[in-house]
Scaffold this active site. Structure first.
Site, short mmCIF file in Angstrom:
data_model
loop_
_atom_site.label_atom_id
_atom_site.label_comp_id
_atom_site.label_asym_id
_atom_site.label_seq_id
_atom_site.Cartn_x
_atom_site.Cartn_y
_atom_site.Cartn_z
N GLU A 162 20.24 15.60 -37.26
CA GLU A 162 20.79 16.78 -36.58
C GLU A 162 21.02 17.96 -37.53
O GLU A 162 22.16 18.42 -37.71
CB GLU A 162 22.10 16.42 -35.88
CG GLU A 162 21.98 15.33 -34.85
CD GLU A 162 23.24 15.16 -34.01
OE1 GLU A 162 24.28 15.76 -34.34
OE2 GLU A 162 23.19 14.43 -33.01
N GLU A 360 19.84 8.48 -30.83
CA GLU A 360 21.27 8.40 -30.49
C GLU A 360 21.45 8.82 -29.04
O GLU A 360 20.79 9.75 -28.56
CB GLU A 360 22.14 9.35 -31.33
CG GLU A 360 22.40 8.92 -32.74
CD GLU A 360 23.29 9.91 -33.49
OE1 GLU A 360 24.18 10.53 -32.87
OE2 GLU A 360 23.08 10.06 -34.71
C1 BG6 Z 1 26.00 12.97 -33.38
C2 BG6 Z 1 26.08 12.61 -34.82
O1 BG6 Z 1 26.21 14.35 -33.29
O2 BG6 Z 1 26.93 12.49 -32.50
C3 BG6 Z 1 27.15 11.60 -35.16
O3 BG6 Z 1 24.84 12.23 -35.35
C4 BG6 Z 1 28.37 11.80 -34.30
O4 BG6 Z 1 27.43 11.70 -36.54
C5 BG6 Z 1 27.95 11.57 -32.85
O5 BG6 Z 1 29.44 11.00 -34.66
C6 BG6 Z 1 29.06 11.71 -31.83
O6 BG6 Z 1 29.65 12.96 -31.88
P1 BG6 Z 1 31.17 13.17 -32.29
O7 BG6 Z 1 31.27 14.60 -32.67
O8 BG6 Z 1 31.97 12.83 -31.08
O9 BG6 Z 1 31.44 12.25 -33.42
#
Ligand code: BG6
Length: 458
Positions: A162, A360
């Protein structure tokens, strides 16, 4: 209905070094920022003691096995491996990552390794971070060292996770260090990240390694409020800024001409060198990781821009709150399952149907203890979230999209940057006091789905 997936489909999850390892070694921007502004972090919890993967990697890999993972993505911490970013390699870090990689392979869990997941070594930030081309070279050296050390046993590499997020967080919207608000500097950071990516790809190709190299992008399909040309144009600009600013260079080897023209007309372009174009063209990837959490809904602006205000992407659109949208209230993100399909179709139709996978997807929920039944979190909402996304993913595959797998964020509840442990994402519950790990209902559901390579849903 039964949703069956292609043979050898990748089932697994993703995590990152800083969010899981604990036992910090090598200062990152996060350690530095936390020491100065702990108030920026939920409940004042910083990155020092994350989910103790550094101690428990062996038993954690056993848990991955129990979840029937055939693949797993994590990252190498640049600051752990090379504490000052550019100098000596830390032999303890080499041992640690060797052990993790070997154990994953031993357990038939294919390691997918990211080189940079938001964790800039502080020594590199001190000389300007991604604004400085010397850091681009230091990153390329770090990447090459990783390929040399681990490239015989890691066959799936990702240069960045990202990369737009440190741009947004650090240089536009004030949620990552160095908390700058300046579009031109943000554009420079984004541009240099693409150059760093391309240099790593170049080094990987030059080494003739057996595997493949890609990048992980968070793609947020941009939906206009209406088909009115002003709304459509607003969505187009949002797409250019937040998706295509990375998607086009890594898949087409060049920036979209209209993005370049737009930034040029506002005098926001970063400084370019004549040779950069060749380098970017060499950064084309073998495999795209797609992180999908939420769509972006936009409309044309309702008000005029204040010409004195800092130049921002929002000069071209307003966010649109679609009535009746389904929300994850804990994270404040819309849940829109068809978005995953729209991303795949866009890649198929406009980018030559590249090899890709969902790297993800996930749902962070607060206070999950309230769902404990017989000692286990019964997270039916997460099972629904996954199965509905998978149904749309399945549709994409059945229509020819080249999607090779699905990884969830994440396997064990981990530390979420400024949100620390507020929202939990894991298949496995983490008790912060005891570090005890307990598989949630969704973990069992996922294990069965991975084992059967299919699931049933009405
Ligand atoms: C993604 C990232 O943006 O989402 C992770 O690759 C992150 O590092 C995950 O933890 C969930 O988002 P957040 O901001 O709730 O942790």
């Amino acid at each position: 209905m039964k949703y069956a997936f292609p043979d050898n489909f990748w089932w697994g999850s993703a995590s990152s070094a800083l969010q899981t390892e604990g036992t910090r070694e090598g200062e990152t921007t996060w350690d530095y920022w936390f020491a100065r502004e702990p108030n920026r972090f939920h409940n004042g919890v910083g990155p020092q003691h994350t989910s103790t993967f550094y101690q428990h990697w062996k038993t954690d890999i056993q848990l991955l096995k129990q979840l029937n993972h055939n693949s797993f993505r994590t990252s190498i911490s640049w600051a752990r491996l090379i504490p000052d970013g550019i100098g000596e390699v830390n032999p303890d870090a080499v041992d640690f990552y060797n052990q993790v990689i070997d154990e994953l392979n031993e357990q038939d869990i294919t390691p997918f390794i990211t080189l940079f997941h938001f964790d800039m070594p502080m020594a590199m930030q001190e000389i300007g971070g991604w604004e400085n081309r010397d850091v681009v070279d230091a990153y390329a050296r770090y990447a090459q060292i990783c390929f040399e050390l681990f490239g015989d046993r890691v066959l799936h590499w990702f240069t960045f996770n990202e990369p737009i997020v440190p741009v947004e967080g650090g240089y536009l919207y004030d949620f990552h260090y160095p908390n700058v608000v300046d579009f031109r500097r943000a554009a420079t950071v984004a541009y240099h990240t693409v150059l760093a990516h391309a240099k790593a790809v170049q080094a990987y190709r030059a080494g003739h390694y057996a595997g493949e190299i890609g990048i992980v992008l968070n793609l947020t399909p941009s939906y206009p409020r209406s088909q009115n040309p002003a709304d459509v144009k607003a969505a187009h600009v949002a797409d250019l800024m937040f998706n295509r600013s990375f998607l086009d260079p890594v898949l087409r080897g060049e920036y979209p001409a209209d993005l370049v023209a737009l930034l040029k007309s506002y005098d926001q372009l970063p400084a370019c060198k004549p040779e950069d174009g060749f380098l970017i063209a060499e950064g084309k990837i073998d495999l795209l990781g797609i992180n999908y959490y939420q769509p972006r809904r936009v409309k044309c602006r309702d008000s005029a821009v204040n010409p004195q205000a800092p130049f921002m992407p929002e000069w071209f659109f307003d966010s649109y709150e679609m009535p009746g949208r389904k929300m994850n209230p804990y994270r404040g993100w819309e849940i829109y399952e068809p978005g995953i399909y729209d991303i795949l179709v866009n890649l198929r139709d406009n980018y030559g149907n590249p090899r890709c996978f969902i790297s993800e997807n996930g749902m962070g929920v607060e206070n999950e203890q309230r769902f404990i039944e017989n000692g286990q979190i019964n997270d039916q909402y997460r099972i629904e979230f996954i199965s509905e996304h998978l149904a749309w993913l399945h549709k994409g595959i059945s229509e020819g999209c080249n999607c090779l797998g699905y990884h969830m964020w994440t396997f064990i509840d981990n530390w979420s940057w400024c949100n620390a442990y507020k929202n939990r994402y894991g298949f496995i519950q983490l008790d912060l006091k005891t570090q005890k790990r307990t598989i949630k209902k969704s973990g069992e559901w996922f294990a069965a789905t991975a084992l059967n390579n299919s699931f049933e849903k009405e």
